[in-house]
Write a protein that holds these residues in place. Sequence first.
Motif, short mmCIF file in Angstrom:
data_model
loop_
_atom_site.label_atom_id
_atom_site.label_comp_id
_atom_site.label_asym_id
_atom_site.label_seq_id
_atom_site.Cartn_x
_atom_site.Cartn_y
_atom_site.Cartn_z
N PHE A 1 53.83 29.87 5.11
CA PHE A 1 54.05 28.72 4.21
C PHE A 1 55.73 28.79 4.44
CE2 PHE A 1 50.07 30.32 2.83
CZ PHE A 1 49.60 29.08 2.56
N HIS A 2 55.90 27.46 3.98
CA HIS A 2 57.38 27.00 4.00
C HIS A 2 58.26 27.61 2.78
CE1 HIS A 2 60.93 24.28 3.63
NE2 HIS A 2 61.11 24.40 4.82
N LYS B 1 60.52 20.00 0.10
CA LYS B 1 61.34 20.97 0.62
C LYS B 1 61.04 21.37 2.09
CE LYS B 1 61.93 25.22 -1.31
NZ LYS B 1 63.44 24.86 -1.41
N ARG B 2 59.89 21.09 2.49
CA ARG B 2 59.57 21.25 3.91
C ARG B 2 60.23 20.10 4.61
NH1 ARG B 2 55.39 23.08 7.45
NH2 ARG B 2 54.41 24.63 5.91
N LEU C 1 63.96 14.57 -2.97
CA LEU C 1 62.87 13.53 -2.83
C LEU C 1 61.52 14.07 -3.37
CD1 LEU C 1 61.82 11.61 0.35
CD2 LEU C 1 60.00 13.11 -0.73
N GLY C 2 61.41 15.60 -3.06
CA GLY C 2 60.29 16.14 -3.74
C GLY C 2 60.51 16.14 -5.16
N PHE D 1 49.16 20.58 9.98
CA PHE D 1 48.62 20.75 11.29
C PHE D 1 49.05 19.64 12.30
CE2 PHE D 1 45.11 18.76 13.78
CZ PHE D 1 45.19 19.44 15.02
N TRP D 2 49.14 18.35 12.07
CA TRP D 2 49.62 17.25 12.86
C TRP D 2 51.02 17.48 13.34
CZ3 TRP D 2 52.03 12.08 11.26
CH2 TRP D 2 52.02 11.30 12.35
N ASP D 3 52.08 18.27 12.67
CA ASP D 3 53.21 18.54 12.83
C ASP D 3 53.38 19.73 13.79
OD1 ASP D 3 54.32 16.33 11.81
OD2 ASP D 3 54.71 17.34 9.79
#
Length: 625
Positions: free
Chosen positions: A35-36, A207-208, A214-215, A255-257
């Motif tokens: 996890f980030h 944060k990611r 923005l988060g 997953f896409w990233d």
Amino acid sequence: MADYSLFIVAHAGALGLILFASASLGRVFLRRYRFHSFVEQAVFTLALGLGLWALLFFCLGLLGILYREVILALTAAGVMSFLLPLARRYKSSGLPDLRQWWTLSRPRKSLIVLIVLTGLFYWAILFQLPQYPPAFWDATGFHLALAKEYLAQHRIVPHEGLVFPVTLALNHVLFTWALAIKDGVLAQMIEHLFMIFVALALYAWGKRRDQPGLGLAVAAFWLGTPLVISLGALAFVDMGNACYGFLGIYALRVFWDSREDKWWYLGTTLIAIAAGIKLPGLFFVVIAFAFGLWAYVRSQLTGRALIRGGMLTFLVVAPWYAFVGYITGNPFWPGFTRLSRGVWRLGADAFWLTWGNVGVPKTLLNFLLLPVQMVFKPDVFVSFDNRHLLPIVIAFPLAWVISLLDRSVRWWTLWALAYTGFWFYGSQQLRFWVPALPLVGLAIYESISWLMKRVGEDAILQSVVWTALAVFALQVGVRSTLIDIRIREWPPPHTLEARERFLERFLEGYAGVEYINRHARGDDVVFSINASWLNYYYRPKAIDTSGLLQLSARPAFHWPEDEPWVRQLESRNIKWVLVNYTNPQSVLVPKQDPTRDPFWPDYELVYADSMTWVFRQKPIPPENR
């Protein structure tokens, strides 16, 4: 205030038990994930754990062993399996290393402290609302009443006396868990958790993206929306559906990233949990696998991973839909009405006759105007409890344009538009659109970020914009919440006497329910007319005349026309009839005095107030026994 402190400690402690047990189960499946941030890890672990506990309790319910003692024992085992490893880790590693904190500059530390304190203060205000006794129609008329029946029967059963006798039960099983540990207030706190999970996940995404501002701003957007605040304080299922839908899409985006298959598995599992909560969640499953097929064609997902994701989804979804299908003949009931059999088809048709035409005409122009219409005309969409959206939703079309230029904005925009289209052609109730709201928020705020970057990489400008947006959203949320608290009075009722006074004030006819509860025997049954919101509070079993299976069980309030209806009541051991005569919900009540002109000779009026009549079946004379 001492009693209130004990009330808070008891409920917070019970909520903590659910969280610890959920963490223990979620951690088993996510311990190998990278996890980030800690926030991201906590949200996914707790949310997955809650969904898995629901599946476990559902299986126990199918076996007929959903006893309070079993639930408490399993909860205790889950808590211990979390706390014991935590204690061993603390003993071996000691306190967390805080050297990184001390290396931060004083202004940065002050800013972090200010943000944390502001967040905690705002959360403390929001946390007041779920502490009030359940007093809203869907919760007390259906959701909690069904969960209460599961616990009373020790199994997952249809309840023919409720508006929805059978439903996708994942969230309701969590309510059963709450009722086994404590009460309906704890069930509301579970929905509050789902609301907070979405906010924390929005922040974790920022944060990611290396944009914590923005988060924070989009999390404030979510928590400042009055409709979200209201739903996050009630024992409805919309927050659970929104939470799992969003977390599943979040995982699919990772997953896409990253192209890590395990995030594909997590995303499909979480979306499957959403589908087990509410029928619209099944839409996310369909779109997720359309995305999976697209990723497979582009060689971004292997065929083996695609199939494994499908198997996981089937294992999570199938139990809920199989149970509904077994009872009604239609796993998607009340949708796809033609698949239903017998009386179940009539009930589904009645539902869509009421809710199928809510909203605006289904034209392309109205679809394009939805962001404006939902903000300025929420009543057209049956806005729940007169709650509204924040006006920044009007900027959603901006994301449609930016999505053509930015890959990240495109992701959130396409998901949001797809769900909005599905919702638009179904029942356009505003609260049913809530699962799209975090997606819309991210699409708008990432579009704003994209525009600011075109202006220049000015950190001060970005901080000012995110702070202004967050402050605006939070002040709307504070005002909305404080109005609610002022109407309901503070502190929330925390003694039995205060609770009774509150319910008599906010639930029409509650005094009649109390009369029945004091005088009814254990095997008595109540027939409730025009008072669906009271179903949860009856101690005897209640049959609601608004139930989708009770369409033919309507009295005319005239004798002898009602003789067949009365005989039907007697055959079902219905000893009590409660009538709300001031607010016709589904049955028109004539204006006459039943003390002078009785409706039914076999039932006598035993209680009356300014809005309610209570009738009790007369004893059978000795000569007729």
